[in-house]
Each structure stands twice: as C-alpha cells, then as structure tokens.
Scaffold this motif. Structure first.
Motif, mmCIF file in Angstrom:
data_model
loop_
_atom_site.group_PDB
_atom_site.id
_atom_site.type_symbol
_atom_site.label_atom_id
_atom_site.label_comp_id
_atom_site.label_asym_id
_atom_site.label_seq_id
_atom_site.Cartn_x
_atom_site.Cartn_y
_atom_site.Cartn_z
ATOM 1 N N THR A 81 0.985 -1.155 -0.165
ATOM 2 C CA THR A 81 -0.054 -0.042 0.054
ATOM 3 C C THR A 81 0.894 1.304 -0.069
ATOM 4 O O THR A 81 1.982 1.163 0.643
ATOM 5 C CB THR A 81 -1.009 -0.029 1.217
ATOM 6 N N THR A 175 -4.271 1.077 -2.229
ATOM 7 C CA THR A 175 -4.796 0.187 -1.122
ATOM 8 C C THR A 175 -4.831 -1.049 -1.580
ATOM 9 O O THR A 175 -4.379 -1.562 -2.647
ATOM 10 C CB THR A 175 -6.338 0.601 -0.683
ATOM 11 N N LYS A 177 -7.133 -3.029 -2.173
ATOM 12 C CA LYS A 177 -8.164 -3.318 -3.393
ATOM 13 C C LYS A 177 -8.452 -2.381 -4.671
ATOM 14 O O LYS A 177 -9.062 -2.630 -5.472
ATOM 15 C CB LYS A 177 -9.521 -3.516 -2.620
ATOM 16 N N LYS A 178 -7.758 -1.232 -4.569
ATOM 17 C CA LYS A 178 -7.823 -0.201 -5.471
ATOM 18 C C LYS A 178 -6.857 1.072 -5.436
ATOM 19 O O LYS A 178 -6.105 1.186 -4.488
ATOM 20 C CB LYS A 178 -9.300 0.421 -5.402
ATOM 21 N N THR A 180 -6.781 4.899 -5.785
ATOM 22 C CA THR A 180 -7.860 6.108 -5.774
ATOM 23 C C THR A 180 -7.042 7.256 -5.806
ATOM 24 O O THR A 180 -5.863 7.625 -5.642
ATOM 25 C CB THR A 180 -8.391 6.130 -4.234
ATOM 26 N N GLU A 202 -11.593 5.882 -8.883
ATOM 27 C CA GLU A 202 -11.301 4.638 -8.327
ATOM 28 C C GLU A 202 -11.100 3.341 -9.293
ATOM 29 O O GLU A 202 -12.071 3.329 -10.100
ATOM 30 C CB GLU A 202 -12.277 4.186 -6.917
ATOM 31 N N GLN A 203 -9.921 2.935 -9.293
ATOM 32 C CA GLN A 203 -9.844 1.543 -10.170
ATOM 33 C C GLN A 203 -9.401 0.536 -9.256
ATOM 34 O O GLN A 203 -8.419 0.454 -8.574
ATOM 35 C CB GLN A 203 -8.497 1.948 -10.888
ATOM 36 N N SER A 204 -10.458 -0.339 -9.277
ATOM 37 C CA SER A 204 -10.441 -1.633 -8.339
ATOM 38 C C SER A 204 -9.739 -2.843 -8.934
ATOM 39 O O SER A 204 -9.651 -3.036 -10.384
ATOM 40 C CB SER A 204 -11.857 -1.940 -8.088
ATOM 41 N N THR A 206 -8.208 -7.195 -8.186
ATOM 42 C CA THR A 206 -8.273 -8.284 -7.197
ATOM 43 C C THR A 206 -7.007 -8.837 -7.221
ATOM 44 O O THR A 206 -6.056 -8.775 -8.353
ATOM 45 C CB THR A 206 -9.238 -9.170 -8.053
ATOM 46 N N PHE A 214 -6.831 -5.878 -12.851
ATOM 47 C CA PHE A 214 -7.875 -4.747 -12.571
ATOM 48 C C PHE A 214 -9.313 -5.243 -13.438
ATOM 49 O O PHE A 214 -9.233 -5.736 -14.500
ATOM 50 C CB PHE A 214 -7.264 -3.506 -13.351
#
Length: 291
Positions: A81, A175, A177-178, A180, A202-204, A206, A214
């Motif tokens: 992160t 973070t 998960k994404k 920002t 926000e681009q999420s 996994t 993404f």
C-alpha cells in the motif's frame, strides 16, 4: 481659464472611465476534467485539468498534472500500500529523460500555448507542433481534457475584478483493493478562493495466485453523475461540489481550518464525513499550486 477648466474636467472624466473599466468585474467559468487509464502492465495513470474560460469562451488559464501508480505485491502476496504518490509536476526535473525537458516544463509550455484560444481551436491543433512540448501522447490527452472540461455540465461561474491564478492537484493512494485519485481545481483572486471543484476516481483490482487483475476502467465520480449515489444527501457530485464551495472566500491559510464535518456543511448538502478530510488536503494542495 474656462478652456483649462473644461480640459481638466475632460481629463478627469477619462481617468475615471479608465479606472472604472480597470475595476470592472469580469465573468469566468471554471471546470475540472480528469482522465484515468490502466495499462496492460497494471499502471494506473490519472491526469487532471482545471480550465478557466472568460465570457467570450476563450481560455484564460489551464493547469495540468498527472500521477502514475503501479500496485505491487510483497513476498506474502499482500499488496504494497502507498498513502501518497508524487505527481509528475511534483517530481519536477526528476521526471525527465525527454529532449524538450521535464514533464512539468512541457506541460506548462502547453498551458501557456493554449491561453487565448477557444476549446474548439485547441481541438484543431496539431499535437506535434506545440512550442516547447514534444510529448505527443500527453498532448493528445491534454486536448481531450480541454474538450471534456468545455463540455462539462458541472461548471462553476464566478465574477472578479482581480487578476486570477489557478491550481490543480492530485492525491493518489494505493490500498489493498484499489488505486484512488482525488482531484482538486482552485482559482484564486485577490488572495482568496473564488472557485473550487473536486473529483475522484477509483480503479479496483483483485489479487489471485500472485497476480493483480484490474476490473473495468471506471470513469470519475463526477462523470458517473446520478449513478454514483446511494447516499442520503444525494449523489456524490452534488455533495462534492457542496464541500468544494465551502472553500470559496477563504485565503490559502484559512483553508487549513476548512471544516470537514459540521452542521453547516450537512445543511449545504454534504454528509460524506469519511472522505472530506482527504478532499480538504487536495484542495489545500491545489491552492498552493496556484499561479
């Protein structure tokens, strides 16, 4: 003697008229536009523009910045992160390796070049012929952002007789998960904020079997409009503008005391208590970047 008095009166009237013209309020329109993209190598690039137009539709000021963030995994496959990612303007001369100079210097050359032009004239420019800027791919993005800002339905109008300065800022974080990115555009006049706008994207992704994947690239929250809602006080873009408006009339120093949670803020239409502190920091940064 009468002729001299008449001449003096005439001169006084001319001076008074010139002073009135010099102090006459002018009407401006400001918009913020952003572009967010994810490359095949999982690099998220966020670029922002704050654009100021006069009442004739010509560009008075344009400020660009961009950030890049590529999520990585630790040895235990947990995401590394990052609370803050420096933008290309913030990196200054360190973000270079290009014949025409650093990204920041070339972006400024482009900003200066389009002042006095209309967005339509900017759209017609040859991207390879911008004085002092050889970043053709970036220039194409700049042009697209000018068109997007000009077409935005979320513009803010203000009046001032003072000279204006404008600033843009991006706060990027990674973070688990994404990625920002929060954006802010600020216009200052007479030492105070006369216009303020924010946006967020926000681009999420996994994580599975040691790889980051993404999802579909998301447009900004402002662009999502009424679709980004589910909050009692209304869609994000309306609450965001209510918060941005609370910066108007304040000096750069006074922005440090900008309230992020208050009854007045809630009454104005913003109840996003969990994110306003971050938006405040981005607004402050944009005000500090104003020139």
């Amino acid at each position: 003697m009468k002729k001299i008095v008449s001449l003096l009166i005439a001169l006084l009237l001319v001076v008074t008229a010139l002073a009135a013209c010099a102090n006459k309020e002018k009407t401006y329109t400001v918009a913020i536009a952003v572009d967010s993209a994810v490359s095949a190598k999982n690099k998220v690039t966020n670029t922002a523009l704050v654009l100021v137009l006069d009442d004739a539709g010509k560009i008075v000021a344009a400020r660009f910045d961009s950030s890049e963030a590529t999520p990585e995994l630790n040895e235990d496959n947990a995401v590394k992160t990052m609370d803050s990612v420096a933008t290309k303007v913030e990196k200054g001369d360190a973000y270079t390796g290009m014949p025409a100079g650093s990204w920041a210097k070339q972006a400024k050359a482009y900003e200066d070049y389009i002042v006095g032009k209309t967005p339509a004239e900017v759209a017609a420019l040859d991207t390879s012929l911008i004085a002092g800027c050889t970043m053709e791919s970036s220039v194409a993005t700049f042009q697209a952002l000018v068109a997007k800002a000009a077409a935005s339905t979320q513009k803010v109008t203000f009046k001032t007789s003072e000279a204006i300065t404008a600033g843009v800022a991006i706060s990027t974080a990674v973070t688990a998960k994404k990625v920002t990115a929060d954006f802010a555009g600020i216009v200052m006049a007479g030492g105070k904020v006369v216009a303020s706008m924010i946006d967020s994207c926000e681009q999420s992704f996994t994580v599975a079997e040691g790889a980051i994947t993404f999802g579909a690239v998301a447009v900004s929250k402002n662009e999502q409009g009424d679709a980004y809602s589910g909050m009692p006080a209304g869609p994000w873009y309306k609450q965001a503008q209510a918060f941005a408006n609370s910066a108007v009339g304040k000096t750069a120093a006074e922005l440090e005391n900008l309230e992020t949670v208050s009854d007045a803020l809630a009454a104005a239409g913003c109840t996003m208590e969990n994110t306003t502190a971050g938006y405040k920091a981005t607004i402050i940064k944009a005000a500090g970047n104003a020139r």
